[in-house]
Enzyme design. Structure first.
Site, PDB file in Angstrom:
ATOM      1  N   GLU A   1      32.668  50.177  81.813  1.00 22.82           N
ATOM      2  CA  GLU A   1      33.266  49.002  81.169  1.00 22.82           C
ATOM      3  C   GLU A   1      33.540  47.863  82.125  1.00 22.82           C
ATOM      4  O   GLU A   1      33.661  46.709  81.720  1.00 22.82           O
ATOM      5  CB  GLU A   1      34.643  49.390  80.592  1.00 22.82           C
ATOM      6  CG  GLU A   1      34.674  50.564  79.680  1.00 22.82           C
ATOM      7  CD  GLU A   1      36.120  51.053  79.496  1.00 22.82           C
ATOM      8  OE1 GLU A   1      36.759  51.463  80.483  1.00 22.82           O
ATOM      9  OE2 GLU A   1      36.596  51.009  78.364  1.00 22.82           O
TER      10      GLU A   1
ATOM     11  N   LYS B   1      34.035  56.848  90.893  1.00 22.44           N
ATOM     12  CA  LYS B   1      34.783  56.599  89.650  1.00 22.44           C
ATOM     13  C   LYS B   1      33.874  55.907  88.645  1.00 22.44           C
ATOM     14  O   LYS B   1      32.768  55.484  89.008  1.00 22.44           O
ATOM     15  CB  LYS B   1      36.039  55.792  89.929  1.00 22.44           C
ATOM     16  CG  LYS B   1      35.819  54.450  90.590  1.00 22.44           C
ATOM     17  CD  LYS B   1      37.181  53.769  90.764  1.00 22.44           C
ATOM     18  CE  LYS B   1      37.211  52.778  91.899  1.00 22.44           C
ATOM     19  NZ  LYS B   1      38.564  52.291  92.188  1.00 22.44           N
ATOM     20  N   GLY B   2      34.341  55.769  87.413  1.00 21.03           N
ATOM     21  CA  GLY B   2      33.495  55.251  86.337  1.00 21.03           C
ATOM     22  C   GLY B   2      33.295  53.749  86.402  1.00 21.03           C
ATOM     23  O   GLY B   2      34.144  53.018  86.906  1.00 21.03           O
ATOM     24  N   VAL B   3      32.130  53.301  85.882  1.00 14.62           N
ATOM     25  CA  VAL B   3      31.830  51.868  85.888  1.00 14.62           C
ATOM     26  C   VAL B   3      31.275  51.369  84.553  1.00 14.62           C
ATOM     27  O   VAL B   3      30.674  50.315  84.487  1.00 14.62           O
ATOM     28  CB  VAL B   3      30.819  51.481  86.997  1.00 14.62           C
ATOM     29  CG1 VAL B   3      31.423  51.625  88.371  1.00 14.62           C
ATOM     30  CG2 VAL B   3      29.520  52.265  86.868  1.00 14.62           C
TER      31      VAL B   3
ATOM     32  N   ARG C   1      35.598  57.146  81.644  1.00 18.13           N
ATOM     33  CA  ARG C   1      36.274  58.334  82.149  1.00 18.13           C
ATOM     34  C   ARG C   1      35.313  59.435  82.578  1.00 18.13           C
ATOM     35  O   ARG C   1      35.676  60.330  83.332  1.00 18.13           O
ATOM     36  CB  ARG C   1      37.242  58.906  81.091  1.00 18.13           C
ATOM     37  CG  ARG C   1      36.557  59.372  79.802  1.00 18.13           C
ATOM     38  CD  ARG C   1      37.525  60.080  78.854  1.00 18.13           C
ATOM     39  NE  ARG C   1      37.989  61.338  79.376  1.00 18.13           N
ATOM     40  CZ  ARG C   1      37.270  62.469  79.352  1.00 18.13           C
ATOM     41  NH1 ARG C   1      36.070  62.495  78.833  1.00 18.13           N
ATOM     42  NH2 ARG C   1      37.772  63.576  79.872  1.00 18.13           N
TER      43      ARG C   1
END
Lengths: 293, 769
Positions: free
Chosen positions: B722, B718-720, B537
């Site tokens: 996981e 955006k997040g990476v 997040r």
């Protein structure tokens, strides 16, 4: 974790070390420390005294006399790995050393330490069994020799007295031109083997004239596959022959733990026995399992 | 070069999109970076724990007398002592169910029962070994499916925390091990399934594995009567502060959490772990107390959820999936931790990235008598993908369809509705799939190998995940009078490179080099609120807050320029601006930013929501393997993982996040497993529980991304963190099936498991040999 307190001793001579071992209660010998130190730190062993053999003179070295390779108990595994004498005279030992732990642990680990710790999967234990080595031991009453077949007394337990120290390993070398193969099956490269196999073959005129086959990791100590050895001597080396006779390894008594069941170990014994013989006999040079990591 | 207000050579995108080396990299590799585990405070004392040896039982007595006599031991503490300083000793993020030290009962082997505080950690360790306890053993429940119907109850009554509205109805519930049931209903599953041409049903399982951060759990508490300071290896200092304030009945401003660098976390150091214990011990000792785990103790702190997933699909005659039912059971262990969130937030994506009109999902969080389970890099999604992507391949094989074409026919593409009802946006799943297939050379003939014992195969898997929502981040950008900029943000850099990425965003807005931005160490007295460094997040949520804070600072600088009479578009050095305004090098410009995405709660019972997540994470993996059919050994010759990152703020960091996640999951897939016998972990050490090393790397490892602008993301990003974990497991299992025709339904895929499956397929099971 750290070990609980113990008294540390650093004898300079073998006589002094034997003297300490004979008089101190609950003492442990420290060689390369690759098994003992973690066991101390995890408090699996709780000695009152630790006798460090690293300063004892004359306990390391490699030499050959009358067809016998004599290796001092405190010789580092890394020294054996780079020894031209070992590579020339005892190719099985040379091959096996490449599977012993990692470079970092071989720098410190000794042959005597490994043999006395006697892990069922230890490569050097399997090699000594394959070569019918002799173990030289010193105690208060003098020295004696133990045939390697009699050396394992049980799981992690060598057949030496509490007041005895292993001083040397004597490996009768096989004639020049003999064939050797050491292979193993482990969870990951560098881990303890689940099962290993060591094969020695003497081949003259297209027939096997002498054979030694040892399986490590299956039982509490390495097992000689004498049934296989007897069945292949006098025969021409072929994959079909090896496949047929190695089935007998399935009857070895096998341990079970979280890493492998007994029946899987027995199955691996069959497969690795055949593969080791094939490799020694140059029948499987291109087999994928013989490729370097 | 001095920072100026409107540099003439300003280049948009000069900082974002750069592979800036880690700002803290040199400190870390030269051993200068600070970590809690090696930190010491003046006058600090040490605690070690005495742990339960039974899985479930009433505590009859604890004998601490011998431990108290060891020289150097200051206190030996049980829950009775804790309750003298903290009336209610229970904590937790979703349920207040976990006691600081076992209270009346023990609920898993390894649960802390007593603590020794001593002047030296080794003295404490030695004294712990002198403590004895007697228990009245009770029947225990270990399996998640059994826990649903068992008459063994791990907790007498449930104690939901007030934080989560959807847990309220569980307050004081008795005779249950269910901590949460999440349900999703879309269309009419029963009808569509019954009418479907083909019907499939499979059950998949995952094992218990754990994070094993390089830096084990560590916490130092320095308690004073008027305020308390923690030095904490935590991924979520804001939550720790709230929970500690609750336990003390204090306002938050008296609780200070300082977080140095973390030697990784992967979800293990979230919410509250050792902090409540450290607090109680420091209150008793009246000295700073450090609690720091050994590697072995990590096996008794938090793990990933084992799971059982029953999946059913109905497929029509054209190969279209028309109905899917997912029943997922999560083994939560003895304390809920964040398990209920895992159950819900991953539960909603249990049906996969497919366009299915009739979906039924039941996802249950269950208490059992083993080490608690929590978040682990993927928040449950890797367990789900393991099942639904195995299921997809099995169906394709049964239907005699190419597994890739079968997927293509069913993928949920942009503009279609997800099972939750949300219309998919910024969901370029085909792009991700195509890139994997291109790198795998999927359309070319595949070499199945010439050796009779070695079989080659390849497999593919694809997945999506919703980011946890709604969550809030706050950031501050402080421009000093010399023109230098400092960022205050609560995102914890635990190795993922967030400090560098956040600094890049500040630098982009302010038109300065990233290397000139200082990121302050995390300290809740200084850094503003952040929900936590979790669930991929941060780059999105905190990234927005950071961008807004930097823009706010930039706008204020421009206003300042106007105030001192600078003309529009002036390129005055920032330092001169302050000089002009304050007559000397003085003053600050402080910009702040807050971000919380829009969100609509899923409807109770049906899980339907038009806006359940602000962005989707997408990943695909392709694997090639060689299976030694004589031993079951699997050699991974190729592993390709592709993710959608929106926009790579720092391309090198994105790549290493992908490779790191893929390798971590390779370990979970191929060999990692906590062996548990009667509740006792039998391989609780790195000697017997192996994690991947360099020799376990696939022959060829590719970590790639596609950039599909995330329309609501900061700079399109955006997040990476996981995403690359999702598909590794099923891609490998699918490749093994492709190679030698065996399907393994439970991880890990170790050699013996594969060999046994081969023998079973031949009709000659190994056990009958």
């Amino acid at each position: 974790m750290k070990p609980p307190p113990f008294q540390y001793h650093d004898p300079k001579t073998l006589a002094e070390a034997v003297g300490l071992l004979g008089t101190l209660d609950n003492a442990k010998l420290l060689a390369g420390g690759q098994s003992l130190m973690p066991m101390l730190n995890m408090r699996f062993v709780l000695p009152d005294h630790v006798i460090d053999l690293n300063l004892v003179e004359g306990m390391a070295g490699i030499k050959e006399t009358d067809g016998v390779l004599e290796i001092g108990a405190m010789t580092r595994q890394r020294e054996l790995e780079f020894s031209d004498l070992v590579a020339a005279k005892c190719p099985l030992l040379h091959q096996a050393l490449m599977h012993v732990g990692h470079r970092q642990t071989r720098n410190r680990g000794t042959i005597g330490g490994s043999l006395c710790h006697l892990d069922p999967a230890a490569e050097l234990v399997t090699v000594c069994m394959a070569h019918d080595a002799t173990i030289a031991v010193a105690g208060p009453g003098g020295t004696r020799e133990i045939a390697f077949a009699d050396f394992p007394a049980g799981y992690l337990t060598p057949a030496i007295e509490l007041n005895e120290i292993v001083t040397a390993i004597r490996i009768p070398v096989w004639p020049a031109g003999h064939k050797a193969a050491f292979i193993e099956f482990s969870r990951r490269h560098g881990d303890f083997a689940i099962v290993s196999a060591a094969a020695l073959l003497q081949i003259d005129g297209g027939r096997i004239t002498r054979a030694s086959l040892t399986i490590g990791g299956v039982a509490v100590a390495p097992v000689r596959a004498t049934e296989v050895e007897q069945a292949i001597v006098g025969q021409a080396p072929t994959s079909e022959l090896f496949a047929k006779v190695c089935e007998s390894c399935r009857s070895f008594e096998a341990m079970a733990d979280i890493h492998a069941s007994a029946e899987y170990r027995q199955h691996l014994a069959v497969v690795l026995a055949r593969r080791a013989l094939e490799k020694a006999a140059d029948l499987a040079d291109n087999a994928p399992w013989n490729r370097a990591h | 070069m001095a920072a100026t207000l409107n540099p003439s050579d300003a280049k948009v995108g000069s900082q974002v999109g750069r592979s800036v080396p880690r700002l803290e990299g040199r400190d870390k590799v030269t051993g200068r970076a600070e970590y809690t585990h090696v930190m010491r405070l003046p006058g600090m004392v040490y605690a070690k724990l005495f742990r339960s040896t039974v899985a479930h039982g009433k505590i009859k007595s604890i004998d601490t007398s011998a431990a108290k006599k060891v020289p150097g031991v200051l206190h030996v503490v049980t829950v009775d002592d804790v309750m003298k300083v903290l009336k209610s000793p229970y904590y937790g993020p979703a349920f207040h169910d976990q006691p600081i030290l076992a209270h009346e009962k023990v609920r898993f082997v390894g649960e802390p029962v007593a603590a020794v505080i001593a002047t030296d950690p080794h003295i404490a360790e030695q004294a712990v070994q002198l403590i004895t306890a007697e228990y009245e053993e009770m029947p225990a429940v270990f399996d998640e499916v059994e826990a649903l119907t068992s008459d063994v109850f791990v907790h007498e009554q449930l104690k939901p925390a007030h934080t989560f509205a959807d847990l309220k109805h569980l307050k004081d519930a008795k005779n249950t091990n269910v901590a949460l049931s999440y349900n999703l209903r879309r269309g009419d599953f029963d009808k569509a399934f019954a009418a479907a041409e083909h019907q499939f049903e499979h059950e998949f399982k995952t094992q218990k594995v754990l994070h094993l951060s390089f830096e084990p759990f560590a916490c130092i508490c320095d308690f004073k009567d008027t305020h308390v300071t923690f030095y904490d290896s935590s991924q979520g200092p804001s939550f720790v502060r709230t929970e500690i304030a609750r336990l003390l009945g204090w306002p938050e401003n008296k609780v200070r959490i300082k977080v140095p660098y973390l030697g990784s976390g992967y979800g293990s150091k979230l919410y509250i772990k050792l902090e409540a214990l450290a607090l109680a011990l420091a209150m008793i000792a009246r000295k700073p107390v450090k609690v720091a785990h050994t590697f072995e103790e990590m096996f008794y702190q938090i793990t990933r959820h084992p799971s059982t997933f029953r999946i059913k699909s109905g497929v029509d005659k054209n190969g279209k999936i028309v109905a899917r039912k997912c029943e997922v059971y999560w083994n939560g262990g003895a304390y809920a931790d964040i398990g209920p969130r895992v159950t819900q937030k991953s539960g909603l994506t249990a049906a996969g990235p497919y366009d299915i009109d009739n979906v039924w999902i039941d996802s249950h969080a269950l208490y059992t008598n083993v080490t608690p389970s929590g978040a682990l890099r993927g928040f449950g999604v890797p367990q789900l993908v393991w099942a639904y992507e195995g299921h997809t391949d099995m169906m394709a094989r049964a239907l005699k369809m190419d597994p890739v074409e079968f997927r293509r026919k069913n993928l949920a593409i942009e503009g279609r509705a997800h099972a939750t009802g949300q219309i998919l946006q910024d969901h370029p799943i085909e792009k991700v799939m195509d890139k994997v297939l291109e790198r795998m050379e999927w359309s070319k003939p595949f070499d199945r190998g010439g050796n009779s014992h070695i079989k080659r195969g390849r497999g593919f898997a694809i997945a999506n995940k919703a980011v946890i929502s709604p969550t809030t981040s706050v950031a501050i950008v402080n421009v000093s009078a010399d023109g230098s900029a400092t960022l205050y943000c609560g995102t914890v850099d635990m190795g993922q490179g967030s400090d560098t990425a956040m600094a890049q965003m500040v630098a982009e807005v302010l038109n300065i080099p990233t290397e000139d931005v200082r990121v302050t160490p995390r300290d809740t007295d200084v850094t503003p609120y952040d929900m936590g460094t979790l669930g991929s997040r941060s780059l999105f949520h905190m990234g927005h807050a950071v961008r807004r804070a930097a823009e706010d600072a930039r706008d204020k600088l421009k206003a300042l320029a106007k105030e001192v009479g600078e003309p529009e578009g002036s390129n005055i050095p920032i330092a001169e601006l302050f000089q002009k305004r304050y007559g000397m090098q003085a003053g600050n410009v402080i910009g702040s930013g807050i971000y919380k995405p829009d969100y609509t709660s899923p409807a109770p019972g049906t899980g339907q929501s038009p806006n359940v997540t602000p962005f989707w994470m997408l990943a695909g993996s392709g694997a090639e393997v060689e299976v030694d059919t004589e031993t079951g050994h699997v050699k991974i010759t190729k592993l390709i993982t592709v993710v959608d990152c929106g926009k790579a703020i720092n391309p090198k960091s994105v790549e290493t996040q992908i490779s790191g996640a893929a390798l971590m999951h390779l370990g979970f897939t191929m060999f990692e497993k906590m062996h548990i016998d009667g509740g006792q972990v039998t391989n609780a050490s790195l000697a017997d529980y192996k994690i991947p090393g360099f020799h376990d790397l696939p022959t060829k490892l590719e970590s790639l991304y596609v950039e599909h602008d995330q329309s609501n993301g900061p700079f399109g990003a955006k997040g990476v963190g996981e995403v690359a974990t999702f598909c590794v497991g099923p891609a490998l299992a699918n490749a093994i099936d492709d190679a030698c025709g065996v399907r393994i339904m439970e991880m890990p895929l170790n050699a013996e498991t594969v060999y046994r499956a081969l023998r079973a397929k031949m009709g000659k099971p190994l056990e009958d040999a």
